[in-house]
Enzyme design. Structure first.
Site: not given
Length: 454
Positions: A155, A162, A234, A236, A269, A273, A276, A289, A293, A401
């Site tokens: 990844d 971002h 996320e 992607e 993904d 948070r 993390q 993570k 996915t 975000e």
């Protein structure tokens, strides 16, 4: 191009697309066929490639179909030796991918010829009712599988806006972008075993459990083990690698890296948070993570996206880019329109609209950097772009975000609001390209629904 099959003008799976996937057709007894095989999506239908080639092998030997198929698939299938003919009978696309871009192009173009309204070979499929009833069925009547046996998953972090937004949130605008970001595609190795697709409906995402620091300001920092309170998505793009056998293990030049790209998918993904924030120093994310996915099940071939090339974000650094990352062309990415829906209860709200042109590093640059030190790529490896966000409000590809790390409510339809995902929430990613002439090439949907922690 127009097809003799009825295809809605807004379908992601136009005749200009022809994405590949692995399916199990539903049979009359009500059970899934136990032999997953290759297929392509066309409008609301799928063309079963195993059935197509099985028909050749049973009928062609008597001279019925040899000449019809020879023009279309001669570089892929050897009629006497059956050298490549069984790649479409296998339960993954790995072997087909290993044939290389020229073979992928030949097969895609051959299928387009068969499905064209003005096909020069109507007797091969269009007018053959037996073959049509055998090889073509509705997409809703198949179960989808992972398209590849994924050996490795890397990844990257190529979404500039971002990276800047998250860096500004935690370190301030002056230190938002780390010094190395403008010089190389930052990446980390993910966990291939947790990658999945939505077989039918949405992929089931179980809320992860991990270590969480509830009070980062406490004098004594003592974590608790609990379900994540800050579950996020996320947005992607994913890129599947193809490596011809004679190039295995080789360092890849950025100018030749396109030949190592089979195709693209949407990629979510999922991220915890709060887990993390506690674990990522000093080696980066781990349990935050590796739990899930999700990718879209249909792989859009690289050739299908070529007409939609566009410029990405230019290198932001104050110093020249390293020679091994320099590309000859300016249009190094694709103009893919990306959207995210959050479904809470019976209501869906589009919370993000952005574009893949917000990537600062291209996939060829990622491949060149990935192999720089001698790391071998293999067919079926998956590369993620990193979260794709734009610079404006409503263009953020994550709730981190959108909610400013939980300090701002994201308003949804039905008087709902979110800072992070709740159990029962469903996230839907969509992506498509559309030309001025109305030609549409899309990815379908990448869906996942959140379920309570075990």
């Amino acid at each position: 191009m127009r097809s003799w099959l009825a295809i809605d003008s807004d379908s992601d799976f136009s005749l200009d697309n022809i994405p590949f996937g692995i399916v199990s057709p539903l049979i009359k007894r009500g059970h899934w066929d136990d032999e997953p095989r290759a297929a392509v999506a066309i409008g609301e239908y799928i063309l079963d490639l195993k059935k197509l080639f099985d028909y050749y092998y049973t009928q062609g030997k008597s001279g019925h179909a040899v000449n019809k198929f020879d023009h279309l698939f001669s570089c892929v299938i050897g009629y006497d030796t059956c050298k490549y003919g069984d790649v479409f009978t296998r339960s993954t696309l790995n072997d087909f991918a290993s044939l290389g871009r020229a073979a992928h192009r030949q097969v895609r173009e051959g299928i387009q010829v068969l499905l064209r309204e003005d096909t020069p070979y109507p007797q091969v499929l269009k007018d053959d009712q037996l073959l049509r009833s055998t090889a073509i069925c509705l997409r809703k009547d198949v179960e989808m599988h992972l398209p590849f046996a994924i050996g490795d998953y890397t990844d990257f972090y190529a979404g500039y806006h971002h990276a800047f937004a998250v860096g500004e949130m935690f370190r301030g605008a002056a230190n938002a972008i780390q010094p190395n970001y403008n010089h190389l595609p930052v990446g980390y190795h993910g966990r291939a075993s947790s990658i999945g697709v939505a077989a039918c409906g949405s992929a089931a995402i179980t809320r992860p459990v991990g270590q969480i620091l509830l009070d980062p300001s406490a004098e004594v920092r003592k974590p608790t083990t609990a379900p994540s309170r800050k579950l996020d998505f996320e947005l992607e793009l994913g890129c599947f690698i193809c490596v011809p056998p004679d190039q295995a293990g080789a360092r890849v030049d950025v100018g030749e890296a396109d030949e190592h790209i089979f195709g693209y998918v949407l990629l979510n993904d999922w991220s915890a948070r709060d887990i993390q924030a506690w674990e990522y120093v000093p080696l980066g994310p781990f349990n935050s993570k590796n739990f899930a996915t999700t990718i879209s099940p249909w792989v859009v071939l690289a050739d299908a996206l070529e007409p939609f090339r566009a410029k990405g974000i230019p290198n932001q650094g104050p110093t020249p880019i390293q020679d091994y990352l320099k590309e000859d062309r300016e249009e190094s990415c694709f103009d893919i329109k990306l959207e995210v829906d959050l479904i809470a209860g019976d209501n869906a709200t589009t919370i993000c609209r952005t574009s893949s042109t917000n990537l600062m590093w291209s996939f060829p640059q990622m491949i060149a950097h990935h192999t720089l030190g001698g790391c071998a790529l293999r067919s079926g490896d998956l590369l993620g772009s990193g979260t794709i966000s734009g610079p404006n409000e409503g263009e953020s590809g994550s709730l981190l975000e959108l909610s400013r790390n939980g300090t701002k409510d994201v308003l949804l339809a039905g008087m709902e609001s979110r800072t992070f995902l709740k159990d029962g929430d469903e996230v839907v990613l969509r992506g498509y390209c559309k030309s001025a002439a109305g030609v549409r090439v899309g990815f379908g949907e990448c869906r996942g629904k959140v379920y309570p922690a075990k």
